[in-house]
Write an enzyme that holds these catalytic residues in place. Structure first.
Site, PDB file in Angstrom:
ATOM      1  N   CYS B  85     -19.382  -5.940  19.465  1.00 16.62           N
ATOM      2  CA  CYS B  85     -18.947  -5.446  18.150  1.00 16.62           C
ATOM      3  C   CYS B  85     -19.843  -6.029  17.050  1.00 16.62           C
ATOM      4  CB  CYS B  85     -17.468  -5.771  17.946  1.00 16.62           C
ATOM      5  SG  CYS B  85     -16.710  -4.783  16.645  1.00 16.62           S
ATOM      6  N   HIS B 193     -14.705  -3.827  23.187  1.00 17.07           N
ATOM      7  CA  HIS B 193     -14.304  -5.232  23.369  1.00 17.07           C
ATOM      8  C   HIS B 193     -13.797  -5.502  24.790  1.00 17.07           C
ATOM      9  CE1 HIS B 193     -14.291  -6.627  19.114  1.00 17.07           C
ATOM     10  NE2 HIS B 193     -14.064  -5.348  18.836  1.00 17.07           N
ATOM     11  N   GLU B 195     -13.428  -8.299  26.139  1.00 14.14           N
ATOM     12  CA  GLU B 195     -12.601  -9.525  26.160  1.00 14.14           C
ATOM     13  C   GLU B 195     -11.141  -9.228  25.841  1.00 14.14           C
ATOM     14  OE1 GLU B 195     -14.477  -8.602  23.701  1.00 14.14           O
ATOM     15  OE2 GLU B 195     -13.646  -9.254  21.757  1.00 14.14           O
TER      16      GLU B 195
END
Lengths: 745, 222
Positions: B85, B193, B195
């Site tokens: 990002c 993302h 994560e």
């Protein structure tokens, strides 16, 4: 006066006599009676700065002088409450030495005038309330009310508010996990922007906003002070009029990047230096003035500030401007005398201003010094305790005029009615608006926006916190007390549907002018209703916010007490959502359905307005339904659970269907109209076949089997009179696209 | 394996990345962007957020942080550099990856879970995925519209530098690009993302293989 000269005139400011004669204080919201009280107490005329600080501190927005006699009635103690109303936010024990901190705040007036900044700074302000308690914010929810989407000004406000919340919340990195949005013409001139924030704290780290200890230092932290939001508190304490140009200079401008630095540094300071920090308070309404004076008043102390030391963004600011500015991202810390340096270093390391601007005294005076002169010297207790006002109340005329029969919906075209209902702005999916909010940052969001309540796990434990905001103001318009009970009950149903146990409430009380005895009655009855239900649910009201004067040209909004509720789920693996999970699961309706149509979505759809006496609410039925759902989830019997609210059973069934990409086939022994009834205390649940017997045994007569989850493309509804078949895809498109179409149209 | 997660002022996914790495047993720590050394780290992660507020072009200020010369050094030394990002935006601003992230084709921030197609399953960032696998990964950005000139895009295509593509392009990215790597294959950036998709309790574990890919690459190297 410590030998310093009492200055009476700053630059071109009015002299005390001119203040008296021009009555400029009335423009700031002080009444003549209040001014005369100040003169009598000071035994002299207040100067310009003093009159200004009294107007800020005695505004309704800061002092709650008009609402306090009612707010005092809130029930706010039980075995979990660690901090009730009166601090930045309330705190509840959630076990394991941890606590949850939460509060709601309104930014209604600024959001009408300047939607983006008004909403953005609403998010910023409530987050400061949370981290000033020493808590890490973990979630934000928004409760928004707008006019109908058929006028361009409302669309402009909606766009600005959504972008403002996104712009601030996304950047600071606290997820916007939920809330609700609805639309009604009564909010066209007075949109409501209520923001609730939730934080987590170790109980050993709890902070309070108090200025104790003679000689301790007042440290100013964060952004510099500018001329934005000057006397915004007084602005928020008056109604709008179309004849008076809107006051943009009273709206603040937010900087989420700066607030993130302030937040992280404050939390680090609390963690590393709790032994030398005496108190923390954010600068919210009435800025430096209210934060510093209230901290000292709470500790029974005095305070002296040197305004020359206040970090300033603009030149030649006057004491009045410095004290009443509502520039954002600023905090006040009280730190032990002689031990300030580590705190100052910590903030400067984050490139933030941190300056000692004054000290705690024992003389009970609020003293301001500026360019070598004393520009204000007033008793702090007097300044922070606005004269109470007991206002008259009367039963609104409309309440006695309402018909006592329930509206009977027109059921000549049920299929078309269902489609029209799913497209209603209050019912239709708000996903196209919520998608602008980062709901997942921090990677703890278990149930995202769109469910009954949102669920955020507590990392490192099995626990999760459920949270929701709710109120159907139409019900309150028809009956403020019962409507308020229903708002609390619905919030609790939302929490319970996730599997969690409701533990506490914050409120956002949005009303018209309290000077109108009918509005004051609505406020009083709403609080009574909230209390009644809260006590039965064991959910104390631990914090809240009041926004009055939500009226334009004498037209008040519906009484809208937003209920923000938090629940605790001990084991996150039990989290339940509203989505149907498997074809073949049995669908049950929990609770009885009766004629409940006054104030309903179908009445609004078919008549364009609501009227009549509100249908009944049964406390025992509510508690029983919630108890059953909680127990069934705890025993792992439910595949899905969804509460029934606006639009009734048909809406809840379709929402569970859309969320799970599955259809249903149901049969009810009642006639068509009951699909749309809004009888409270009901849920739709689905149960796997293997668990149906256990569930039926547990539920007894509380649950009625109504059908099955299917993998068909159509949903099928059999009523007493007919079979209705709808294409799921077609109706889902209407439901999902309606808001976008209306915003574009 | 030792990993550094760079925290720029305004980063807000730094801890999400740290926790995800720690979940996979990685010895990871947060490193301030004010520092200027990354000695001893095998992999360096630039997380999401709004570095320095991103009031100017995204990542335009962060690229001048003291840490960025150490990031460049590490990249040149062949260490793994991962930008997610805002981290991706910073890597393009710093010239460590080609192209640029523009405002979304339909302006505004989008938070969603989107389908990605694994375009190259033989990289240090995707080897644990099946070739041509479709995965669901969260996105949260207002400026994720990948842009590069035709020559660059053709080069990316020819070299297999495009690692992930959007199945339904949410932001207008050229060639549906969601994630790319440099020619050497050690510097990688993506807008989605991973994560946020490693923990079953959050309902999505499609990001796990991203971390497993990185881990297996480093472990076989060492």
């Amino acid at each position: 006066m410590k030998g310093k000269k009492m200055t009476t005139v700053i630059n071109s400011e009015l002299s005390p006599e001119q203040v008296r004669d021009s009555k400029i204080y009335t423009q700031w919201g002080l009444t003549e009676t209040e001014y005369n009280l100040i003169v009598a107490e000071l035994k002299r005329l207040p100067n310009f700065t003093e009159a200004g600080i009294f107007s800020g501190m005695w505004s309704e927005h800061v002092s709650y002088k008009k609402s306090k006699p009612i707010l005092r009635k809130f029930w706010s103690t039980n075995e979990r409450v660690l901090q009730g109303p009166g601090e930045g936010a309330g705190i509840l024990d959630i076990g394991d030495g941890q606590a949850v901190v939460f509060k709601a705040e309104s930014h209604n007036h600024p959001s009408f005038v300047e939607p983006y900044e008004g909403a953005a700074t609403g998010v910023g302000g409530i987050l400061r309330d949370i981290f000033s308690m020493g808590a890490q914010p973990i979630a934000v929810l928004d409760s928004l009310r707008f006019g109908e989407l058929d006028n361009t000004h409302t669309k402009h406000i909606v766009d600005g508010v959504i972008a403002g919340i996104a712009g601030y919340g996304n950047a600071i990195g606290i997820p916007t996990v939920g809330g609700e949005i609805s639309f009604d013409d009564v909010y066209a001139g007075n949109p409501l922007v209520n923001v609730m924030a939730v934080g987590l704290i170790d109980q050993t780290a709890m902070q309070v906003g108090q200025a104790k200890g003679i000689g301790n230092s007042i440290i100013y932290v964060g952004a510099k002070t500018g001329r934005d939001g000057i006397n915004g508190a007084s602005f928020a304490s008056a109604e709008f009029s179309t004849e008076q140009a809107s006051d943009r200079s009273a709206v603040q401008v937010g900087d989420p990047f700066l607030e993130k630095l302030v937040m992280d540094a404050t939390l680090k300071a609390v963690k590393d230096h709790s032994d030398i920090i005496v108190g923390i308070q954010d600068m919210g309404a009435a800025g430096l003035l209210s934060s510093s004076s209230e901290m000292a008043a709470k500790a029974g102390m005095g305070i002296t500030l040197n305004l020359d030391l206040v970090p300033q963004r603009e030149s030649h600011m006057t004491p009045y401007e410095l004290m009443l500015s509502e520039s954002q991202e600023r905090m006040v810390l009280v730190v032990k005398h002689g031990e300030e340096q580590p705190i100052i270093d910590l903030f400067q390391e984050a490139d933030l201003d941190a300056v000692i601007i004054g000290e705690v005294t024992d003389n009970g005076r609020y003293i301001l010094e500026f360019e070598g002169n004393t520009v204000a010297d007033v008793p702090i207790n007097f300044l922070t305790h606005a004269p109470k006002q007991d206002l008259p109340m009367i039963v609104p005329k409309r309440l006695s005029e309402f018909s006592d029969t329930q509206y009977q919906p027109d059921m000549s075209q049920v299929k078309e009615t269902i489609k029209a209902l799913m497209a209603q702005s209050t019912i239709a999916s708000k996903a196209s608006l919520f998608k602008h909010f980062d709901a997942m940052v921090r990677a703890d969001t278990v149930i995202k926006p769109g469910g009954d309540a949102s669920l955020v796990r507590v990392r490192g434990t099995k626990k999760a916190l459920a949270m929701t905001t709710d109120v159907n103001a139409r019900y309150l318009y028809l009956n403020p007390r019962i409507g308020a009970k229903m708002a609390v009950a619905e919030a609790a149903r939302n929490i319970v549907a996730t599997g969690a146990t409701p533990i506490g409430i914050t409120d956002g009380l949005n009303f018209g002018s309290p000077d109108n005895p009918e509005v004051y009655y609505e406020l009083d009855q709403s609080v009574a209703g909230i209390n009644e239900m809260a006590k039965q649910l064991n959910t104390p009201i631990i914090s809240g916010n009041v926004s009055l004067y939500n009226e334009t040209d004498g037209q008040a909004i519906y009484p809208t007490p937003m209920i923000g509720m938090v629940g605790l789920l001990d084991d996150v693996s039990q989290a339940t959502t509203m989505a149907f999970k498997h074809a073949g699961d049995t669908i049950y309706l929990i609770g009885e359905t009766t004629d409940s149509f006054n104030g309903s979505e179908i009445q609004k759809l078919q008549l364009g307005q609501i009227s009549g006496q509100l249908f009944e609410f049964n406390d025992e039925a509510e508690l029983a339904s919630q108890g059953l759902v909680r127990e069934a989830i705890a025993k792992d019997l439910l595949a899905s659970a969804h509460d029934l609210s606006e639009g009734g059973m048909i809406v809840s069934l379709l929402e569970s269907s859309f969320a799970g990409d599955l259809s249903f086939n149901i049969a009810t022994k009642q006639s068509d109209k009951y699909l749309f009834s809004e009888t409270p205390s009901r849920f739709i649940v689905s149960v796997p076949q293997t668990k149906a017997a256990d569930f039926e045994h547990m539920a007894g007569k509380q649950a009625t089997k109504i059908g099955l989850v299917t993998s068909e493309s159509d949903v099928v509804i059999n009523t007493l009179t007919q079979t209705i078949v709808l294409s799921r895809e077609e109706i889902q498109t209407v439901y999902q696209e309606s808001i976008s179409w209306q915003l574009k149209g | 394996m030792r990993a550094a997660v760079i925290s720029f002022p305004g980063s807000n996914c730094d801890f999400d990345m740290l926790y995800a790495l720690q979940d996979f047993g990685v010895d990871a720590e947060i490193i301030s962007a004010k520092q200027n050394s990354l000695t001893g780290f095998d992999a360096i992660f630039l997380p999401g957020g709004f570095s320095y507020g991103d009031y100017l072009r995204t990542g335009a200020i962060a690229r001048f942080s003291p840490i960025m010369s150490a990031v460049t050094q590490a990249a040149n030394a062949g260490k793994l550099i991962v930008g997610v990002c805002n981290g991706f935006q910073i890597l393009t601003e710093a010239g460590l990856l080609p192209g640029q992230l523009l405002p979304n084709a339909t302006p505004g921030f989008i938070c969603d879970e989107v389908a990605l197609h694994v375009a190259n399953g033989e990289t240090a960032f995707s080897s644990a995925y099946d070739v041509d696998e479709t995965i669901l990964i969260p996105i949260a950005h207002a400026e994720g519209n990948y842009f590069a000139d035709e020559t660059t895009l053709n080069k990316l295509e020819k070299n297999g530098q495009i690692v992930f593509r959007y199945v339904n392009n949410p932001n207008g990215s050229a060639h549906d690009i969601a994630g790319i790597m440099n020619e050497q294959g050690n510097v990688f950036g993506m807008m989605p993302h991973p994560e946020r998709a490693v923990d079953a309790v959050l309902g999505n574990i499609d990001g796990q293989n991203f971390f497993k890919s990185i881990l297996s690459g480093i472990l076989t190297k060492v």
